[in-house]
Design a protein around this motif. Structure first.
Motif, PDB file in Angstrom:
ATOM      1  N   VAL A 163       0.815  -1.216   0.000  1.00  0.00           N
ATOM      2  CA  VAL A 163       0.000   0.000   0.000  1.00  0.00           C
ATOM      3  C   VAL A 163       0.847   1.264   0.000  1.00  0.00           C
ATOM      4  O   VAL A 163       0.423   2.315   0.446  1.00  0.00           O
ATOM      5  CB  VAL A 163      -0.965   0.018   1.203  1.00  0.00           C
ATOM      6  CG1 VAL A 163      -2.014  -1.046   1.066  1.00  0.00           C
ATOM      7  CG2 VAL A 163      -0.224  -0.133   2.522  1.00  0.00           C
ATOM      8  N   GLU A 164       2.053   1.177  -0.520  1.00  0.00           N
ATOM      9  CA  GLU A 164       2.908   2.367  -0.609  1.00  0.00           C
ATOM     10  C   GLU A 164       2.259   3.419  -1.498  1.00  0.00           C
ATOM     11  O   GLU A 164       1.541   3.085  -2.456  1.00  0.00           O
ATOM     12  CB  GLU A 164       4.271   1.988  -1.195  1.00  0.00           C
ATOM     13  CG  GLU A 164       5.127   1.171  -0.256  1.00  0.00           C
ATOM     14  CD  GLU A 164       6.487   0.852  -0.862  1.00  0.00           C
ATOM     15  OE1 GLU A 164       7.443   0.807  -0.096  1.00  0.00           O
ATOM     16  OE2 GLU A 164       6.576   0.681  -2.084  1.00  0.00           O
ATOM     17  N   PRO A 165       2.516   4.699  -1.264  1.00  0.00           N
ATOM     18  CA  PRO A 165       3.337   5.240  -0.163  1.00  0.00           C
ATOM     19  C   PRO A 165       2.470   5.545   1.051  1.00  0.00           C
ATOM     20  O   PRO A 165       1.853   6.608   1.138  1.00  0.00           O
ATOM     21  CB  PRO A 165       3.910   6.525  -0.762  1.00  0.00           C
ATOM     22  CG  PRO A 165       2.828   6.980  -1.701  1.00  0.00           C
ATOM     23  CD  PRO A 165       2.118   5.737  -2.198  1.00  0.00           C
ATOM     24  N   LEU A 166       2.389   4.628   2.003  1.00  0.00           N
ATOM     25  CA  LEU A 166       1.588   4.801   3.206  1.00  0.00           C
ATOM     26  C   LEU A 166       2.507   5.186   4.361  1.00  0.00           C
ATOM     27  O   LEU A 166       3.510   4.537   4.610  1.00  0.00           O
ATOM     28  CB  LEU A 166       0.854   3.503   3.545  1.00  0.00           C
ATOM     29  CG  LEU A 166       0.071   3.481   4.862  1.00  0.00           C
ATOM     30  CD1 LEU A 166      -1.080   4.474   4.799  1.00  0.00           C
ATOM     31  CD2 LEU A 166      -0.453   2.083   5.150  1.00  0.00           C
ATOM     32  N   ASP A 167       2.142   6.249   5.050  1.00  0.00           N
ATOM     33  CA  ASP A 167       2.865   6.657   6.241  1.00  0.00           C
ATOM     34  C   ASP A 167       2.647   5.594   7.322  1.00  0.00           C
ATOM     35  O   ASP A 167       1.492   5.269   7.637  1.00  0.00           O
ATOM     36  CB  ASP A 167       2.340   8.004   6.723  1.00  0.00           C
ATOM     37  CG  ASP A 167       3.139   8.563   7.891  1.00  0.00           C
ATOM     38  OD1 ASP A 167       3.882   7.802   8.533  1.00  0.00           O
ATOM     39  OD2 ASP A 167       3.008   9.770   8.163  1.00  0.00           O
ATOM     40  N   PRO A 168       3.718   5.042   7.883  1.00  0.00           N
ATOM     41  CA  PRO A 168       3.528   4.046   8.943  1.00  0.00           C
ATOM     42  C   PRO A 168       2.658   4.576  10.088  1.00  0.00           C
ATOM     43  O   PRO A 168       1.974   3.809  10.760  1.00  0.00           O
ATOM     44  CB  PRO A 168       4.957   3.749   9.412  1.00  0.00           C
ATOM     45  CG  PRO A 168       5.807   4.033   8.208  1.00  0.00           C
ATOM     46  CD  PRO A 168       5.149   5.219   7.544  1.00  0.00           C
ATOM     47  N   ALA A 169       2.678   5.901  10.320  1.00  0.00           N
ATOM     48  CA  ALA A 169       1.835   6.500  11.352  1.00  0.00           C
ATOM     49  C   ALA A 169       0.458   6.809  10.772  1.00  0.00           C
ATOM     50  O   ALA A 169       0.011   7.947  10.732  1.00  0.00           O
ATOM     51  CB  ALA A 169       2.494   7.771  11.887  1.00  0.00           C
ATOM     52  N   HIS A 170      -0.240   5.794  10.281  1.00  0.00           N
ATOM     53  CA  HIS A 170      -1.536   5.970   9.649  1.00  0.00           C
ATOM     54  C   HIS A 170      -2.600   6.233  10.705  1.00  0.00           C
ATOM     55  O   HIS A 170      -2.372   6.055  11.897  1.00  0.00           O
ATOM     56  CB  HIS A 170      -1.889   4.720   8.839  1.00  0.00           C
ATOM     57  CG  HIS A 170      -1.905   3.477   9.671  1.00  0.00           C
ATOM     58  ND1 HIS A 170      -0.749   2.904  10.139  1.00  0.00           N
ATOM     59  CD2 HIS A 170      -2.919   2.730  10.146  1.00  0.00           C
ATOM     60  CE1 HIS A 170      -1.051   1.854  10.871  1.00  0.00           C
ATOM     61  NE2 HIS A 170      -2.361   1.718  10.896  1.00  0.00           N
ATOM     62  N   ASP A 171      -3.777   6.675  10.267  1.00  0.00           N
ATOM     63  CA  ASP A 171      -4.830   7.071  11.201  1.00  0.00           C
ATOM     64  C   ASP A 171      -5.857   5.976  11.449  1.00  0.00           C
ATOM     65  O   ASP A 171      -6.185   5.663  12.586  1.00  0.00           O
ATOM     66  CB  ASP A 171      -5.549   8.318  10.680  1.00  0.00           C
ATOM     67  CG  ASP A 171      -4.641   9.530  10.681  1.00  0.00           C
ATOM     68  OD1 ASP A 171      -3.787   9.610  11.578  1.00  0.00           O
ATOM     69  OD2 ASP A 171      -4.783  10.379   9.794  1.00  0.00           O
ATOM     70  N   ARG A 172      -6.402   5.390  10.383  1.00  0.00           N
ATOM     71  CA  ARG A 172      -7.473   4.409  10.521  1.00  0.00           C
ATOM     72  C   ARG A 172      -7.334   3.315   9.473  1.00  0.00           C
ATOM     73  O   ARG A 172      -6.742   3.545   8.423  1.00  0.00           O
ATOM     74  CB  ARG A 172      -8.841   5.066  10.331  1.00  0.00           C
ATOM     75  CG  ARG A 172      -9.267   6.027  11.423  1.00  0.00           C
ATOM     76  CD  ARG A 172     -10.664   6.526  11.131  1.00  0.00           C
ATOM     77  NE  ARG A 172     -11.152   7.398  12.171  1.00  0.00           N
ATOM     78  CZ  ARG A 172     -12.388   7.875  12.234  1.00  0.00           C
ATOM     79  NH1 ARG A 172     -13.249   7.536  11.292  1.00  0.00           N
ATOM     80  NH2 ARG A 172     -12.758   8.644  13.214  1.00  0.00           N
ATOM     81  N   PHE A 173      -7.899   2.163   9.775  1.00  0.00           N
ATOM     82  CA  PHE A 173      -8.030   1.161   8.723  1.00  0.00           C
ATOM     83  C   PHE A 173      -9.368   0.452   8.875  1.00  0.00           C
ATOM     84  O   PHE A 173     -10.042   0.528   9.917  1.00  0.00           O
ATOM     85  CB  PHE A 173      -6.852   0.175   8.719  1.00  0.00           C
ATOM     86  CG  PHE A 173      -6.821  -0.803   9.870  1.00  0.00           C
ATOM     87  CD1 PHE A 173      -7.492  -2.020   9.808  1.00  0.00           C
ATOM     88  CD2 PHE A 173      -6.085  -0.516  11.007  1.00  0.00           C
ATOM     89  CE1 PHE A 173      -7.436  -2.928  10.851  1.00  0.00           C
ATOM     90  CE2 PHE A 173      -6.026  -1.415  12.065  1.00  0.00           C
ATOM     91  CZ  PHE A 173      -6.706  -2.629  11.988  1.00  0.00           C
ATOM     92  N   LEU A 174      -9.771  -0.222   7.816  1.00  0.00           N
ATOM     93  CA  LEU A 174     -11.040  -0.934   7.761  1.00  0.00           C
ATOM     94  C   LEU A 174     -10.761  -2.425   7.862  1.00  0.00           C
ATOM     95  O   LEU A 174      -9.967  -2.955   7.083  1.00  0.00           O
ATOM     96  CB  LEU A 174     -11.736  -0.615   6.435  1.00  0.00           C
ATOM     97  CG  LEU A 174     -13.231  -0.892   6.318  1.00  0.00           C
ATOM     98  CD1 LEU A 174     -14.017   0.084   7.184  1.00  0.00           C
ATOM     99  CD2 LEU A 174     -13.665  -0.738   4.858  1.00  0.00           C
ATOM    100  N   HIS A 175     -11.369  -3.086   8.837  1.00  0.00           N
ATOM    101  CA  HIS A 175     -11.258  -4.537   8.958  1.00  0.00           C
ATOM    102  C   HIS A 175     -12.546  -5.142   8.426  1.00  0.00           C
ATOM    103  O   HIS A 175     -13.616  -5.010   9.041  1.00  0.00           O
ATOM    104  CB  HIS A 175     -11.042  -4.936  10.421  1.00  0.00           C
ATOM    105  CG  HIS A 175     -11.107  -6.409  10.657  1.00  0.00           C
ATOM    106  ND1 HIS A 175     -11.688  -6.979  11.783  1.00  0.00           N
ATOM    107  CD2 HIS A 175     -10.669  -7.463   9.905  1.00  0.00           C
ATOM    108  CE1 HIS A 175     -11.611  -8.283  11.711  1.00  0.00           C
ATOM    109  NE2 HIS A 175     -11.002  -8.608  10.589  1.00  0.00           N
ATOM    110  N   LEU A 176     -12.472  -5.793   7.265  1.00  0.00           N
ATOM    111  CA  LEU A 176     -13.624  -6.454   6.667  1.00  0.00           C
ATOM    112  C   LEU A 176     -13.730  -7.841   7.280  1.00  0.00           C
ATOM    113  O   LEU A 176     -12.940  -8.729   7.002  1.00  0.00           O
ATOM    114  CB  LEU A 176     -13.455  -6.517   5.150  1.00  0.00           C
ATOM    115  CG  LEU A 176     -13.430  -5.131   4.492  1.00  0.00           C
ATOM    116  CD1 LEU A 176     -12.806  -5.197   3.120  1.00  0.00           C
ATOM    117  CD2 LEU A 176     -14.826  -4.542   4.421  1.00  0.00           C
ATOM    118  N   ARG A 177     -14.725  -7.999   8.127  1.00  0.00           N
ATOM    119  CA  ARG A 177     -14.796  -9.148   9.015  1.00  0.00           C
ATOM    120  C   ARG A 177     -15.453 -10.368   8.369  1.00  0.00           C
ATOM    121  O   ARG A 177     -14.925 -11.472   8.411  1.00  0.00           O
ATOM    122  CB  ARG A 177     -15.572  -8.746  10.265  1.00  0.00           C
ATOM    123  CG  ARG A 177     -15.786  -9.829  11.272  1.00  0.00           C
ATOM    124  CD  ARG A 177     -16.717  -9.332  12.358  1.00  0.00           C
ATOM    125  NE  ARG A 177     -16.120  -8.204  13.058  1.00  0.00           N
ATOM    126  CZ  ARG A 177     -15.300  -8.329  14.087  1.00  0.00           C
ATOM    127  NH1 ARG A 177     -14.988  -9.525  14.524  1.00  0.00           N
ATOM    128  NH2 ARG A 177     -14.796  -7.270  14.687  1.00  0.00           N
TER     129      ARG A 177
END
Length: 282
Positions: A163-177
């Motif tokens: 998922v570059e270029p993603l800042d390692p200090a990201h804010d949120r993510f979606l967990h598709l359960r």
């Protein structure tokens, strides 16, 4: 005026109330929201507005060729993992998958369960993501272990590679359960269309989505069948833009890139045999 965090509820009879905790036994059968507002009345109005928005039928985009009109209806349950109720670290959502029947009535044919995980809030309170997800349930915990380095907010290298270029200090993510389609309605792209709607419309502020491409419900009876269906799921979600994390069962989707995509399966695009493909842990 100071902004406070209010618990707002709607009872099955349609009455609204506020106050108390989200886990209050009196609210067991209620729809619940955790709302920041300056007054209780303002919090109720915000919750009512959010409910109207969430229950609005989001029609599949024009490029989705389906034999029925499809929509999703979202309900949510904010899970507060801190004693003073300041932060909602994980929000669990249920998307009912609906079609219009021949009498123009909504008919539920499945559901998609997903979580919005607020990593920035976890950093504020000093709880590492895997620890917080472990307080949610085992599925969320296993997803956290798959994407984070132990005892840290650092994403594993194979996530950053996809998922570059993603800042390692990201804010949120979606967990598709979990994605489930009733057996009589499988193989018609409904599950994929609902997934597309959720990723397009309900993932704002999230950097990426993660899912586990493995069936969970009782139809899989042998290890050979499970492995075959895991491979079919990986192929299916890969064609929808998800990328596998190493040799694991987990896959990720870069949501910044996905926001501009059309439905990943055209009318002419073949869909794999789906006896259990749309019965899956995501």
């Amino acid at each position: 005026m100071e902004t406070l965090l209010w618990t707002v509820v709607r009872f099955p009879n349609g009455n609204w109330s506020y106050g108390g905790r989200m886990d209050d036994p009196d609210y067991e059968r209620c729809e619940k929201w955790s709302i920041e507002a300056e007054s209780a009345q303002a919090a109720v109005k915000k919750a009512q507005s959010r409910r109207r928005r969430d229950q609005a039928h989001v029609r599949a985009v024009a490029s989705v060729s389906l034999e029925f009109d499809l929509s999703v209806r979202i309900s949510s349950n904010a899970l507060t993992l801190r004693a003073d109720d300041t932060y909602n670290l994980v929000q669990q959502h249920v998307a009912e998958i609906l079609i219009l029947d021949d009498r123009d009535r909504d008919r539920k044919i499945g559901e998609l369960l997903f979580d919005v995980v607020d990593v920035a809030a976890m950093m504020d309170v000093g709880i590492d993501p895997v620890e917080a997800l472990n307080d949610t349930d085992v599925d969320a915990y296993m997803a956290g272990k798959a994407i984070y380095e132990p005892d840290s907010f650092t994403l594993r290298s194979y996530v950053l590679d996809q998922v570059e270029p993603l800042d390692p200090a990201h804010d949120r993510f979606l967990h598709l359960r979990e994605l489930f389609i009733e057996p009589a309605w499988r193989g018609r792209k409904f599950g994929l269309a609902a997934l597309h709607i959720v990723l397009q419309r309900y993932s704002r502020g999230c950097d990426f989505a993660v899912l586990c491409a493995s069936p969970i419900r009782a139809e899989v009876v042998s290890e050979a069948d499970r492995r075959r269906q895991q491979a079919a799921l990986r192929d299916l979600y890969a064609r929808a833009g998800f990328k596998r994390l190493g040799n694991s069962l987990y896959m990720v989707q870069d949501l910044y890139r996905y926001s501009s995509q059309a439905f990943p399966f055209s009318a002419e695009s073949p869909v794999p045999e789906q006896e259990a493909v749309e019965t899956a842990t995501l």
